[in-house]
Design an enzyme around this catalytic site. Sequence first.
Site, PDB file in Angstrom:
ATOM      1  N   HIS A  80      40.166 -19.223  75.961  1.00  0.00           N
ATOM      2  CA  HIS A  80      41.488 -18.763  75.923  1.00  0.00           C
ATOM      3  C   HIS A  80      42.210 -18.645  76.932  1.00  0.00           C
ATOM      4  O   HIS A  80      43.634 -18.604  77.083  1.00  0.00           O
ATOM      5  CB  HIS A  80      41.743 -17.444  75.219  1.00  0.00           C
ATOM      6  CG  HIS A  80      41.395 -16.461  76.113  1.00  0.00           C
ATOM      7  ND1 HIS A  80      40.241 -16.030  76.221  1.00  0.00           N
ATOM      8  CD2 HIS A  80      42.094 -15.529  76.542  1.00  0.00           C
ATOM      9  CE1 HIS A  80      40.150 -15.077  77.109  1.00  0.00           C
ATOM     10  NE2 HIS A  80      41.233 -14.666  77.292  1.00  0.00           N
TER      11      HIS A  80
HETATM   12  C1  UD1 Z   1      46.274 -12.297  77.112  1.00  0.00           C
HETATM   13  C2  UD1 Z   1      46.016 -11.700  78.594  1.00  0.00           C
HETATM   14  C3  UD1 Z   1      44.710 -12.442  78.999  1.00  0.00           C
HETATM   15  C4  UD1 Z   1      43.644 -12.020  77.889  1.00  0.00           C
HETATM   16  C5  UD1 Z   1      43.927 -12.265  76.406  1.00  0.00           C
HETATM   17  C6  UD1 Z   1      42.952 -11.773  75.528  1.00  0.00           C
HETATM   18  C7  UD1 Z   1      48.076 -12.019  80.046  1.00  0.00           C
HETATM   19  C8  UD1 Z   1      48.725 -12.644  81.022  1.00  0.00           C
HETATM   20  N1  UD1 Z   1      47.038 -12.696  79.305  1.00  0.00           N
HETATM   21  O1  UD1 Z   1      46.212 -13.893  76.724  1.00  0.00           O
HETATM   22  O2  UD1 Z   1      44.452 -12.039  80.344  1.00  0.00           O
HETATM   23  O3  UD1 Z   1      42.346 -12.325  78.629  1.00  0.00           O
HETATM   24  O4  UD1 Z   1      45.285 -11.794  76.231  1.00  0.00           O
HETATM   25  O5  UD1 Z   1      43.161 -12.230  74.301  1.00  0.00           O
HETATM   26  O6  UD1 Z   1      48.468 -10.887  79.552  1.00  0.00           O
HETATM   27  N2  UD1 Z   1      49.461 -15.035  69.860  1.00  0.00           N
HETATM   28  C9  UD1 Z   1      49.421 -14.863  68.694  1.00  0.00           C
HETATM   29  N3  UD1 Z   1      49.106 -13.725  68.254  1.00  0.00           N
HETATM   30  C10 UD1 Z   1      48.960 -12.618  68.950  1.00  0.00           C
HETATM   31  C11 UD1 Z   1      49.098 -12.781  70.053  1.00  0.00           C
HETATM   32  C12 UD1 Z   1      49.328 -13.865  70.666  1.00  0.00           C
HETATM   33  O7  UD1 Z   1      49.561 -15.827  67.962  1.00  0.00           O
HETATM   34  O8  UD1 Z   1      48.813 -11.540  68.220  1.00  0.00           O
HETATM   35  C13 UD1 Z   1      49.577 -16.445  70.533  1.00  0.00           C
HETATM   36  C14 UD1 Z   1      51.172 -16.565  70.887  1.00  0.00           C
HETATM   37  O9  UD1 Z   1      51.487 -18.100  70.334  1.00  0.00           O
HETATM   38  C15 UD1 Z   1      51.243 -16.435  72.271  1.00  0.00           C
HETATM   39  C16 UD1 Z   1      49.912 -16.926  72.666  1.00  0.00           C
HETATM   40  O10 UD1 Z   1      49.038 -16.456  71.692  1.00  0.00           O
HETATM   41  O11 UD1 Z   1      52.289 -17.123  72.926  1.00  0.00           O
HETATM   42  C17 UD1 Z   1      49.571 -16.413  73.983  1.00  0.00           C
HETATM   43  O12 UD1 Z   1      49.593 -14.805  73.983  1.00  0.00           O
HETATM   44  P1  UD1 Z   1      49.727 -14.011  75.363  1.00  0.00           P
HETATM   45  O13 UD1 Z   1      49.706 -12.576  74.874  1.00  0.00           O
HETATM   46  O14 UD1 Z   1      50.831 -14.332  76.011  1.00  0.00           O
HETATM   47  O15 UD1 Z   1      48.591 -14.252  76.063  1.00  0.00           O
HETATM   48  P2  UD1 Z   1      47.140 -14.488  75.571  1.00  0.00           P
HETATM   49  O16 UD1 Z   1      46.587 -15.816  75.907  1.00  0.00           O
HETATM   50  O17 UD1 Z   1      46.680 -13.855  74.443  1.00  0.00           O
END
Ligand code: UD1
Length: 372
Positions: free
Chosen positions: A213
């Site tokens: 991820h």
């Molecule tokens: C985040 C953390 C990462 C951690 C990971 C654990 C940061 C910069 N990154 O990454 O360090 O290892 O969480 O999972 O804080 N999304 C969903 N549903 C959700 C959450 C996210 O669909 O509940 C999708 C969305 O499209 C979003 C993408 O995942 O844009 C990324 O989510 P984001 O919270 O920005 O970062 P992660 O990749 O989850």
Amino acid sequence: MEKTKKKIKIICVVGARPNFIKITPIIKEFTKHQNLITAKLIHTGQHYDSKMSKIFFDELEISQPNYNLGVGSDSHARQTAKIMEKFEPIVLKEKPNLILVVGDVNSTLACALVSAKLQVPVAHVEAGLRSFNWQMPEEINRVLTDRLSDFLFTTEESANRNLIKENIPKEKIFFIGNVMIDTLKNHLKKSQKSKILEKLKLKKRTYALLTLHRAEIVDQKENLYLIADILKLISQKIPIVFPVHPRTQQKIKEFELEEKFKMSNLIITEALGYLDFLNLQNNAKIVLTDSGGIQEETTLLKIPCLTLRQETERPVTVEVGTNIVTNLNKEKILKELNLIMKNKFKKGEIPPFWDGKAAQRIVRILIKKLKK
Ligand code: UD1
């Protein structure tokens, strides 16, 4: 008149999946000291899907947050800014003695920054880890959060050395162990009741478990393309289970790689809850990952782990544990896989203080220091 002693008020912050796992034993420990501490929990809402958030609260039996900021997904700047805007009035209203943040996600840095500006002391759990890779958003979050913190709780000795090199005063650094391991130890027995192996028709020690991820890996089409090629080779030797993170799912779709990830012996599932995933880790022959926490969990479980990144910020998992950093190097991955299949992989030891008592140490230190 009897003098009533004022309790220590602490706000704990969580936002993303690994945060929930880390905060669990700390909240539990605060509850044991209710006579001295009032703890409040704030969920920023960085993760919001049931499979990324609610299931962890349910399975780990975390009490409902006192506040949910509901920020959701956005660009780094907007997500961080939204958290800060919504967190500041809560700090002003609650007037805590301390803010406690965990890990390295955007929520961690956003809340540490708000607190430091309001002159509220910050405790950072999992301080000092460094990948020295400035392309990782997590590395930026780690370095800046540590700079803003008054209590830096570390999981391994490399973290202590990193902080000293960055001129963080020694008195602020506390080597207490690993709260993620506390949670693992507290839930291992319960996880053995999970039916995930039956559900996926798997037998113990006959499958590989994969997670991916990290933005710096999955946000680039060529990496995902290369990964699909590597998986094809691995799956000819051993079935692979791949619970897909929403970010990765989105990228595979965006880059039109869905067909390339369809192969026999690759079992794709949606993101899993804590107990099912722990059960899968504990029974795997091998784990392939780009996660930080999973490198630590496999070390505790003594399951061979190949880290598909250029480096690790958790070197103790390589030096002491069962982890090897392979990057996306096909030859290296296949060579290590062969060793694992022949049971010739290193056995690993448990790092110091990864004994299930890290949260106890944190709370003992905080009470001692904040009572004054
Ligand atoms: C985040 C953390 C990462 C951690 C990971 C654990 C940061 C910069 N990154 O990454 O360090 O290892 O969480 O999972 O804080 N999304 C969903 N549903 C959700 C959450 C996210 O669909 O509940 C999708 C969305 O499209 C979003 C993408 O995942 O844009 C990324 O989510 P984001 O919270 O920005 O970062 P992660 O990749 O989850």
